[in-house]
Design a protein around this motif. Structure first.
Motif, PDB file in Angstrom:
ATOM      1  N   LEU A  15       0.995  -1.370  -0.126  1.00  0.00           N
ATOM      2  CA  LEU A  15      -0.065  -0.065  -0.088  1.00  0.00           C
ATOM      3  C   LEU A  15       0.797   1.174   0.015  1.00  0.00           C
ATOM      4  N   PRO A  16       0.463   2.380  -0.743  1.00  0.00           N
ATOM      5  CA  PRO A  16       1.202   3.400  -0.583  1.00  0.00           C
ATOM      6  C   PRO A  16       1.215   3.963   0.677  1.00  0.00           C
ATOM      7  N   PRO A  17       2.064   4.888   1.305  1.00  0.00           N
ATOM      8  CA  PRO A  17       1.992   5.354   2.811  1.00  0.00           C
ATOM      9  C   PRO A  17       1.015   6.500   2.838  1.00  0.00           C
ATOM     10  N   SER A  18       0.625   7.072   1.805  1.00  0.00           N
ATOM     11  CA  SER A  18      -0.884   7.801   2.244  1.00  0.00           C
ATOM     12  C   SER A  18      -1.441   7.819   0.849  1.00  0.00           C
ATOM     13  N   VAL A  19      -2.839   7.983   1.004  1.00  0.00           N
ATOM     14  CA  VAL A  19      -3.680   8.038  -0.164  1.00  0.00           C
ATOM     15  C   VAL A  19      -4.694   9.354  -0.009  1.00  0.00           C
ATOM     16  N   VAL A  20      -4.822  10.158  -1.072  1.00  0.00           N
ATOM     17  CA  VAL A  20      -5.512  11.343  -0.993  1.00  0.00           C
ATOM     18  C   VAL A  20      -7.083  11.028  -1.573  1.00  0.00           C
ATOM     19  N   ALA A  21      -7.977  11.441  -0.718  1.00  0.00           N
ATOM     20  CA  ALA A  21      -9.301  11.425  -1.032  1.00  0.00           C
ATOM     21  C   ALA A  21      -9.683  12.564  -2.184  1.00  0.00           C
ATOM     22  N   PRO A  22     -10.798  12.295  -2.934  1.00  0.00           N
ATOM     23  CA  PRO A  22     -11.717  11.298  -2.810  1.00  0.00           C
ATOM     24  C   PRO A  22     -11.338  10.082  -3.563  1.00  0.00           C
ATOM     25  N   ILE A  23     -11.702   8.927  -3.063  1.00  0.00           N
ATOM     26  CA  ILE A  23     -11.439   7.661  -3.656  1.00  0.00           C
ATOM     27  C   ILE A  23     -12.526   7.052  -3.741  1.00  0.00           C
ATOM     28  N   ASP A  24     -12.859   6.403  -5.325  1.00  0.00           N
ATOM     29  CA  ASP A  24     -13.988   5.629  -5.509  1.00  0.00           C
ATOM     30  C   ASP A  24     -13.645   4.175  -5.115  1.00  0.00           C
ATOM     31  N   ARG A  25     -14.728   3.399  -4.739  1.00  0.00           N
ATOM     32  CA  ARG A  25     -14.560   1.897  -4.353  1.00  0.00           C
ATOM     33  C   ARG A  25     -13.852   0.939  -5.521  1.00  0.00           C
ATOM     34  N   SER A  26     -14.095   1.509  -6.839  1.00  0.00           N
ATOM     35  CA  SER A  26     -13.649   0.613  -7.878  1.00  0.00           C
ATOM     36  C   SER A  26     -12.175   1.043  -8.288  1.00  0.00           C
ATOM     37  N   THR A  27     -11.500   1.796  -7.465  1.00  0.00           N
ATOM     38  CA  THR A  27      -9.995   2.433  -7.646  1.00  0.00           C
ATOM     39  C   THR A  27      -9.254   1.467  -7.096  1.00  0.00           C
ATOM     40  N   SER A  28      -8.308   1.068  -7.544  1.00  0.00           N
ATOM     41  CA  SER A  28      -7.158   0.113  -6.768  1.00  0.00           C
ATOM     42  C   SER A  28      -6.431   0.977  -5.827  1.00  0.00           C
ATOM     43  N   ILE A  29      -6.273   0.622  -4.707  1.00  0.00           N
ATOM     44  CA  ILE A  29      -5.186   1.483  -3.864  1.00  0.00           C
ATOM     45  C   ILE A  29      -3.879   0.724  -3.402  1.00  0.00           C
ATOM     46  N   GLY A  30      -3.693  -0.394  -3.998  1.00  0.00           N
ATOM     47  CA  GLY A  30      -2.576  -1.277  -3.667  1.00  0.00           C
ATOM     48  C   GLY A  30      -2.764  -2.662  -4.378  1.00  0.00           C
ATOM     49  N   LYS A  31      -1.990  -3.700  -3.565  1.00  0.00           N
ATOM     50  CA  LYS A  31      -2.153  -4.970  -4.258  1.00  0.00           C
ATOM     51  C   LYS A  31      -1.544  -6.093  -3.008  1.00  0.00           C
ATOM     52  N   VAL A  32      -2.267  -7.314  -3.116  1.00  0.00           N
ATOM     53  CA  VAL A  32      -1.794  -8.243  -2.099  1.00  0.00           C
ATOM     54  C   VAL A  32      -1.110  -9.239  -2.872  1.00  0.00           C
ATOM     55  N   SER A  33      -0.134  -9.848  -2.394  1.00  0.00           N
ATOM     56  CA  SER A  33       0.717 -11.235  -3.041  1.00  0.00           C
ATOM     57  C   SER A  33       0.722 -11.990  -2.261  1.00  0.00           C
ATOM     58  N   PHE A  34       0.699 -13.259  -2.681  1.00  0.00           N
ATOM     59  CA  PHE A  34       0.671 -14.713  -2.092  1.00  0.00           C
ATOM     60  C   PHE A  34       1.886 -15.387  -2.701  1.00  0.00           C
ATOM     61  N   THR A  35       2.705 -15.715  -1.703  1.00  0.00           N
ATOM     62  CA  THR A  35       4.086 -16.516  -2.117  1.00  0.00           C
ATOM     63  C   THR A  35       4.255 -18.048  -1.336  1.00  0.00           C
ATOM     64  N   LEU A  36       4.725 -18.931  -2.118  1.00  0.00           N
ATOM     65  CA  LEU A  36       4.808 -20.142  -1.524  1.00  0.00           C
ATOM     66  C   LEU A  36       6.440 -20.506  -2.019  1.00  0.00           C
ATOM     67  N   GLU A  37       7.088 -20.454  -1.031  1.00  0.00           N
ATOM     68  CA  GLU A  37       8.653 -21.023  -1.144  1.00  0.00           C
ATOM     69  C   GLU A  37       9.061 -19.909  -2.054  1.00  0.00           C
ATOM     70  N   GLY A  38       8.987 -18.707  -1.850  1.00  0.00           N
ATOM     71  CA  GLY A  38       9.612 -17.730  -2.514  1.00  0.00           C
ATOM     72  C   GLY A  38       9.056 -17.522  -3.953  1.00  0.00           C
ATOM     73  N   LYS A  39       7.989 -18.094  -4.549  1.00  0.00           N
ATOM     74  CA  LYS A  39       7.578 -18.071  -5.774  1.00  0.00           C
ATOM     75  C   LYS A  39       6.004 -17.551  -5.712  1.00  0.00           C
ATOM     76  N   GLU A  40       5.624 -16.188  -6.336  1.00  0.00           N
ATOM     77  CA  GLU A  40       4.596 -15.767  -6.109  1.00  0.00           C
ATOM     78  C   GLU A  40       3.509 -16.616  -7.062  1.00  0.00           C
ATOM     79  N   ILE A  41       2.425 -16.962  -6.185  1.00  0.00           N
ATOM     80  CA  ILE A  41       1.394 -17.841  -6.712  1.00  0.00           C
ATOM     81  C   ILE A  41       0.140 -17.232  -7.038  1.00  0.00           C
TER      82      ILE A  41
END
Length: 70
Positions: A15-41
């Protein structure tokens, strides 16, 4: 994924350190990654649960001062 390996999955939230409003709920504000044994799944965008309205005049003034000192 083989059975019994779900507990080895690691998550990382970008996530960015800060986010400036207004923000629409359809706007991506970051990303979540899942890894297994160092490989992004998997990688998914992160969205706010609700729309975030812009603050009023005094709220924006307070936030701008506060953000200068972070």
């Amino acid at each position: 994924m083989p059975r019994g390996r779900a507990n080895l999955v690691q998550t990382k939230l970008d996530l960015p350190p800060s986010v400036v409003a207004p923000i629409d709920r359809s706007t991506s504000i970051g990303k979540v990654s899942f890894t297994l044994e160092g490989k992004e799944i998997a990688s998914l965008p992160v969205y706010p649960m609700t729309d975030v309205a812009q603050a009023g005049f005094f709220g924006r003034m307070y936030d701008s001062v506060r953000m200068k000192f972070q």
